[in-house]
Design a protein around this motif. Structure first.
Motif, PDB file in Angstrom:
ATOM      1  N   GLU A  95       4.645 -10.189  -0.907  1.00 27.42           N
ATOM      2  CA  GLU A  95       3.880  -8.983  -0.599  1.00 27.42           C
ATOM      3  C   GLU A  95       3.987  -8.055  -1.799  1.00 27.42           C
ATOM      4  N   VAL A  96       2.845  -7.562  -2.258  1.00 26.20           N
ATOM      5  CA  VAL A  96       2.811  -6.787  -3.498  1.00 26.20           C
ATOM      6  C   VAL A  96       1.991  -5.518  -3.311  1.00 26.20           C
ATOM      7  N   ASP A 139       2.561   3.378  -7.477  1.00 27.65           N
ATOM      8  CA  ASP A 139       1.922   4.652  -7.153  1.00 27.65           C
ATOM      9  C   ASP A 139       1.144   4.590  -5.842  1.00 27.65           C
ATOM     10  N   LYS A 140       0.589   3.415  -5.523  1.00 26.18           N
ATOM     11  CA  LYS A 140      -0.138   3.258  -4.265  1.00 26.18           C
ATOM     12  C   LYS A 140       0.816   3.356  -3.061  1.00 26.18           C
ATOM     13  N   GLY A 173       3.851   0.610   6.269  1.00 30.04           N
ATOM     14  CA  GLY A 173       2.931   0.385   7.381  1.00 30.04           C
ATOM     15  C   GLY A 173       1.547   0.934   7.099  1.00 30.04           C
ATOM     16  N   PHE A 174       1.485   2.158   6.586  1.00 35.07           N
ATOM     17  CA  PHE A 174       0.182   2.764   6.293  1.00 35.07           C
ATOM     18  C   PHE A 174      -0.481   2.055   5.111  1.00 35.07           C
ATOM     19  N   LYS A 213      -4.225   0.288   5.124  1.00 40.90           N
ATOM     20  CA  LYS A 213      -5.273   0.590   4.146  1.00 40.90           C
ATOM     21  C   LYS A 213      -5.643  -0.622   3.293  1.00 40.90           C
ATOM     22  N   GLY A 214      -4.905  -1.726   3.467  1.00 42.14           N
ATOM     23  CA  GLY A 214      -5.204  -2.930   2.686  1.00 42.14           C
ATOM     24  C   GLY A 214      -4.654  -2.894   1.272  1.00 42.14           C
TER      25      GLY A 214
END
Length: 365
Positions: free
Chosen positions: A324-325, A329-330, A338-339, A343-344
């Motif tokens: 999982e990457v 900053d995102k 979770g959020f 948001k993908g």
């Protein structure tokens, strides 16, 4: 991943002082040549504000930075390649490192003697580089003398190696570093087997001194010539005040800022040196983060996800399934994993994924 940068230079240019400033370790730095006989090794944290922000994001219990290893190597002198000044021993220590940080004195101070009697930064660079070139030239000459038999026997790769050796010999005769030779991928592999000093990545550390006459502050032509040379060879360089930084090595952050302000220092250059050393080794950082630990992991640039996983444990490379990457900053923008997933922004990547600097990752094996 443990990769080291050797700190080299002439005697009395500030190598051990710089090492002390970098590592907060105490090694001899008296004002005379050869005070450092055996190399000292220190592990230095790579400054990275992203790590601290991720640690705060996860309210983590433990924070572990990326590191670079620096090795303090005693001063080289003219004739080192011929054994002068314990040269053979010092050259062997350089050979064991992965990159070179060459310290160059750009200050004048009558209380600190110069091994050649006068401050000449470009001349000092020339002396060190020539000694490295001469040592490599001897290595190549020895190999040329022995490979002829392998060529006659038709041994695989012998002709290709001989061709490269001839090219290297010509480069050394011109007084150039082996790194200046444009080599094919196959030639690069052959060169690695020769363990040459001048194929190692190199950066230059220009050492100033507070209260002394600094050549970069006086429009001195010696400094201008040095910078012009760096431009010609596209060299990485950074300016530091090693002695002042050593004086501040035990200060906390606020004390350090106050001292720098009092001394009129804009930047000590040490953080920049560490960061440039990290880049010199062609390294980058990815992160793992959680309540127990936030950590910066060191990998070579262009590493795939399985290769990056090997930094954590060798099984992560061989048993890799997916990762999982998300960009650093995102993740902070999302505020939670979770959020970010909603948001993908949190992606599933496979074996072919090339890790990017600043990725936050979780591996599945």
């Amino acid at each position: 991943m443990s990769l080291s940068i050797g700190i080299v230079g002439l005697p009395n240019v500030g190598k051990s002082t710089l090492f002390n400033a970098l590592t907060k370790k105490s090694v001899p730095s008296e004002n005379y040549p050869f005070c450092t006989i055996d190399p000292s090794v220190g592990v230095v944290a790579v400054p990275d504000e992203r790590l601290q922000k991720l640690s705060e994001f996860s309210k983590t219990q433990k924070t572990i930075p990326a590191i670079v290893e620096f090795t303090d190597i005693a001063g080289l002198v003219k004739g080192a390649a011929d054994g002068e000044g314990l040269g053979n021993k010092f050259l062997a220590h350089i050979r064991e490192t992965d990159a070179i940080a060459q310290v160059v004195r750009i200050f004048e101070d009558q209380d600190i003697t110069h091994v050649h009697g006068e401050v000449d930064p470009l001349g000092d660079v020339g002396v060190i580089n020539l000694e490295l070139i001469m040592a490599d030239a001897q290595t190549v000459a020895n190999r040329i003398a022995s490979i002829g038999r392998e060529v006659k026997r038709g041994e695989k790769g012998a002709v290709e190696e001989q061709n490269l050796l001839v090219k290297l010999e010509a480069v050394f005769k011109e007084g150039k570093l082996a790194s200046s030779l444009s080599m094919t991928d196959e030639e690069i592999k052959i060169a690695k087997g020769l363990h040459l000093l001048t194929t190692k990545p190199m950066m230059y550390v220009l050492n100033k001194k507070s209260g002394a006459v600094n050549l970069d502050e006086t429009n001195d032509p010696r400094y201008e010539s040095l910078i012009e040379y760096f431009r010609e060879i596209d060299a990485i360089f950074v300016k530091v005040d090693a002695a002042t930084e050593q004086d501040m090595k035990d200060f906390d952050r606020s004390e350090k800022e106050s001292f720098k302000l009092e001394m009129g220092m804009v930047d000590d250059g040490i953080d920049e040196l560490i960061k440039k050393g990290y880049l010199l080794l062609d390294l980058m950082t990815y992160f793992t983060t959680g309540e127990k630990e936030t950590r910066a992991w060191t990998v070579k640039r262009d590493s795939t996800a399985p290769q990056a996983g090997a930094a954590i444990h060798s099984d992560f490379e061989h048993k890799f399934i997916r990762a999982e990457v998300i960009e650093y900053d995102k993740l902070l923008e999302a505020g939670s994993f979770g959020f970010a997933r909603e948001k993908g922004w949190l992606r599933i990547e496979g074996k072919e994924y090339v890790v990017k600097d600043g990725d936050v990752m979780e591996f599945r094996v």
